[in-house]
Design a protein around this motif. Sequence first.
Motif, PDB file in Angstrom:
ATOM      1  N   GLY A 113      -2.280  -4.772  -7.777  1.00 57.22           N
ATOM      2  CA  GLY A 113      -3.694  -4.505  -7.577  1.00 57.22           C
ATOM      3  C   GLY A 113      -4.078  -3.996  -6.206  1.00 57.22           C
ATOM      4  N   MET A 114      -3.096  -3.572  -5.410  1.00 58.84           N
ATOM      5  CA  MET A 114      -3.357  -3.078  -4.049  1.00 58.84           C
ATOM      6  C   MET A 114      -2.982  -1.602  -3.995  1.00 58.84           C
ATOM      7  N   ALA A 115      -3.806  -0.771  -4.581  1.00 57.41           N
ATOM      8  CA  ALA A 115      -3.515   0.656  -4.712  1.00 57.41           C
ATOM      9  C   ALA A 115      -3.736   1.396  -3.391  1.00 57.41           C
ATOM     10  N   GLY A 116      -3.065   2.553  -3.266  1.00 56.26           N
ATOM     11  CA  GLY A 116      -3.261   3.436  -2.108  1.00 56.26           C
ATOM     12  C   GLY A 116      -2.586   2.973  -0.839  1.00 56.26           C
ATOM     13  N   ALA A 117      -1.584   2.128  -0.973  1.00 57.23           N
ATOM     14  CA  ALA A 117      -0.963   1.550   0.223  1.00 57.23           C
ATOM     15  C   ALA A 117      -0.229   2.593   1.055  1.00 57.23           C
ATOM     16  N   LEU A 118       0.495   3.506   0.422  1.00 59.30           N
ATOM     17  CA  LEU A 118       1.246   4.495   1.192  1.00 59.30           C
ATOM     18  C   LEU A 118       0.312   5.383   1.992  1.00 59.30           C
ATOM     19  N   GLU A 119      -0.733   5.884   1.347  1.00 59.95           N
ATOM     20  CA  GLU A 119      -1.692   6.744   2.052  1.00 59.95           C
ATOM     21  C   GLU A 119      -2.401   5.972   3.168  1.00 59.95           C
ATOM     22  N   GLY A 120      -2.759   4.724   2.884  1.00 56.56           N
ATOM     23  CA  GLY A 120      -3.434   3.914   3.889  1.00 56.56           C
ATOM     24  C   GLY A 120      -2.546   3.591   5.067  1.00 56.56           C
ATOM     25  N   PRO A 138       4.947  -2.961   9.288  1.00 57.83           N
ATOM     26  CA  PRO A 138       3.742  -3.293  10.063  1.00 57.83           C
ATOM     27  C   PRO A 138       2.541  -2.425   9.717  1.00 57.83           C
ATOM     28  N   HIS A 139       2.787  -1.161   9.362  1.00 53.79           N
ATOM     29  CA  HIS A 139       1.678  -0.288   8.961  1.00 53.79           C
ATOM     30  C   HIS A 139       1.110  -0.724   7.607  1.00 53.79           C
ATOM     31  N   PHE A 140       1.992  -1.108   6.700  1.00 54.03           N
ATOM     32  CA  PHE A 140       1.525  -1.638   5.417  1.00 54.03           C
ATOM     33  C   PHE A 140       0.760  -2.944   5.622  1.00 54.03           C
ATOM     34  N   ALA A 141       1.241  -3.769   6.551  1.00 56.06           N
ATOM     35  CA  ALA A 141       0.550  -5.033   6.819  1.00 56.06           C
ATOM     36  C   ALA A 141      -0.873  -4.783   7.307  1.00 56.06           C
ATOM     37  N   GLU A 142      -1.020  -3.814   8.198  1.00 55.18           N
ATOM     38  CA  GLU A 142      -2.357  -3.493   8.707  1.00 55.18           C
ATOM     39  C   GLU A 142      -3.245  -2.947   7.590  1.00 55.18           C
ATOM     40  N   PHE A 143      -2.670  -2.152   6.695  1.00 52.92           N
ATOM     41  CA  PHE A 143      -3.426  -1.665   5.536  1.00 52.92           C
ATOM     42  C   PHE A 143      -3.932  -2.835   4.693  1.00 52.92           C
ATOM     43  N   LEU A 144      -3.086  -3.821   4.475  1.00 52.84           N
ATOM     44  CA  LEU A 144      -3.482  -4.976   3.668  1.00 52.84           C
ATOM     45  C   LEU A 144      -4.591  -5.777   4.349  1.00 52.84           C
ATOM     46  N   VAL A 145      -4.536  -5.857   5.675  1.00 57.50           N
ATOM     47  CA  VAL A 145      -5.592  -6.560   6.413  1.00 57.50           C
ATOM     48  C   VAL A 145      -6.915  -5.807   6.276  1.00 57.50           C
ATOM     49  N   ARG A 146      -6.874  -4.512   6.529  1.00 60.80           N
ATOM     50  CA  ARG A 146      -8.107  -3.713   6.486  1.00 60.80           C
ATOM     51  C   ARG A 146      -8.689  -3.640   5.076  1.00 60.80           C
ATOM     52  N   GLY A 147      -7.821  -3.744   4.075  1.00 55.55           N
ATOM     53  CA  GLY A 147      -8.294  -3.718   2.704  1.00 55.55           C
ATOM     54  C   GLY A 147      -8.805  -5.049   2.213  1.00 55.55           C
ATOM     55  N   PHE A 149      -7.016  -7.691   1.599  1.00 51.39           N
ATOM     56  CA  PHE A 149      -6.081  -8.348   0.689  1.00 51.39           C
ATOM     57  C   PHE A 149      -5.432  -9.579   1.325  1.00 51.39           C
ATOM     58  N   VAL A 150      -5.395  -9.609   2.658  1.00 48.91           N
ATOM     59  CA  VAL A 150      -4.841 -10.743   3.403  1.00 48.91           C
ATOM     60  C   VAL A 150      -5.723 -10.986   4.619  1.00 48.91           C
ATOM     61  N   LYS A 151      -5.572 -12.155   5.234  1.00 50.11           N
ATOM     62  CA  LYS A 151      -6.448 -12.469   6.367  1.00 50.11           C
ATOM     63  C   LYS A 151      -5.961 -11.883   7.686  1.00 50.11           C
ATOM     64  N   ASP A 152      -4.632 -11.721   7.833  1.00 51.32           N
ATOM     65  CA  ASP A 152      -4.093 -11.130   9.060  1.00 51.32           C
ATOM     66  C   ASP A 152      -2.685 -10.610   8.763  1.00 51.32           C
ATOM     67  N   ARG A 153      -2.051  -9.995   9.769  1.00 56.20           N
ATOM     68  CA  ARG A 153      -0.734  -9.384   9.555  1.00 56.20           C
ATOM     69  C   ARG A 153       0.322 -10.427   9.250  1.00 56.20           C
ATOM     70  N   ALA A 154       0.240 -11.576   9.880  1.00 56.57           N
ATOM     71  CA  ALA A 154       1.202 -12.645   9.585  1.00 56.57           C
ATOM     72  C   ALA A 154       1.104 -13.054   8.118  1.00 56.57           C
ATOM     73  N   ASP A 155      -0.122 -13.109   7.621  1.00 51.52           N
ATOM     74  CA  ASP A 155      -0.345 -13.455   6.223  1.00 51.52           C
ATOM     75  C   ASP A 155       0.237 -12.374   5.301  1.00 51.52           C
ATOM     76  N   ALA A 156       0.142 -11.113   5.718  1.00 54.42           N
ATOM     77  CA  ALA A 156       0.704 -10.014   4.929  1.00 54.42           C
ATOM     78  C   ALA A 156       2.215 -10.148   4.785  1.00 54.42           C
ATOM     79  N   PHE A 157       2.872 -10.505   5.866  1.00 57.36           N
ATOM     80  CA  PHE A 157       4.329 -10.678   5.797  1.00 57.36           C
ATOM     81  C   PHE A 157       4.687 -11.929   5.005  1.00 57.36           C
ATOM     82  N   ARG A 158       3.919 -12.972   5.192  1.00 60.96           N
ATOM     83  CA  ARG A 158       4.208 -14.236   4.500  1.00 60.96           C
ATOM     84  C   ARG A 158       4.069 -14.082   2.986  1.00 60.96           C
ATOM     85  N   LYS A 159       3.073 -13.307   2.545  1.00 61.67           N
ATOM     86  CA  LYS A 159       2.809 -13.195   1.112  1.00 61.67           C
ATOM     87  C   LYS A 159       3.507 -12.014   0.446  1.00 61.67           C
TER      88      LYS A 159
END
Length: 287
Positions: A113-120, A138-147, A149-159
């Motif tokens: 459910g997290m579409a557009g990750a490569l472009e983002g 790290p770029h994908f993690a920042e995309f997930l934060v800005r979208g 989907f996660v609360k921060d970059r650490a959360d992106a890596f953890r999940k």
Amino acid sequence: MQVDLHCHSTASDGALPPAEVVARAHGRGVEMLALTDHDTLEGLDEAGAAASQLGMQLVNGIELSCTWGGATIHVLGYAFDRDAPALRQAIANLHQGRWLRAEEISRRLALKGMAGALEGARAIQQAQGESGNAPARPHFAEFLVRGGFVKDRADAFRKWLGSGKLGDVKQHWPTLDETLETLRQSNAWISLAHPWQYDFTRSKRRKLVAAFAAAGGHALEVVNGMQPAEQVGGLAILAREFGLLASVGSDFHAPGDWSELGLYRPLPDDLCPLWTRFGCAPSYHAV
């Protein structure tokens, strides 16, 4: 001499352009720096020009991705021939592999459910500095934060992006032996990056170091930033056991990150520093 043999720029997954990394290192008292971006030499010309203006010594560096024991391993090469055909071909293969990896990460995230990750992720990467390389985790993690989907970059890596998670795509890397052969053909000094960061038992870590030494590796990164002192001690024991040189580095990626340029624990006095050999031709005698 204050040295830092492990850092990253926007040429791979760092936050600062190569010239800014060099300037920041110089401002922190670093006299010898190796820019070791992942699987690319793209930042070395810019870093070299900046170092020359500041009177710093810049060592050719790269951090190559490979596999061993079912895990992704990172190997650092130094003071190599940048035009060596083996190195150029390996980098071209890794460049393609990283784009395939980024596409696969994006595909997997879209299925959740997290579409557009490569472009983002690519847009975030380009905003930091133009690069022909694929966006990294790290770029994908920042995309997930800005979208949101996660609360921060650490959360992106953890999940989603950390070791063993959905975004941990490994299948495109060469083997450890193949990578060391590439670096041997490039006349490089070779160090095993952050051996304690791999999720290994003590026994498996020792087997990795044994395999690395037997394949012609020269050094262990005994000190990686402010890792716990007991880890430094454990890696020092392995360096002594296998007769390996010792390397140090901050593994700097961004200001305010877990490690800053030139900041790392002291290297044990009885170990032989790798950087004292950079004026000599490397030898490759298996242990």
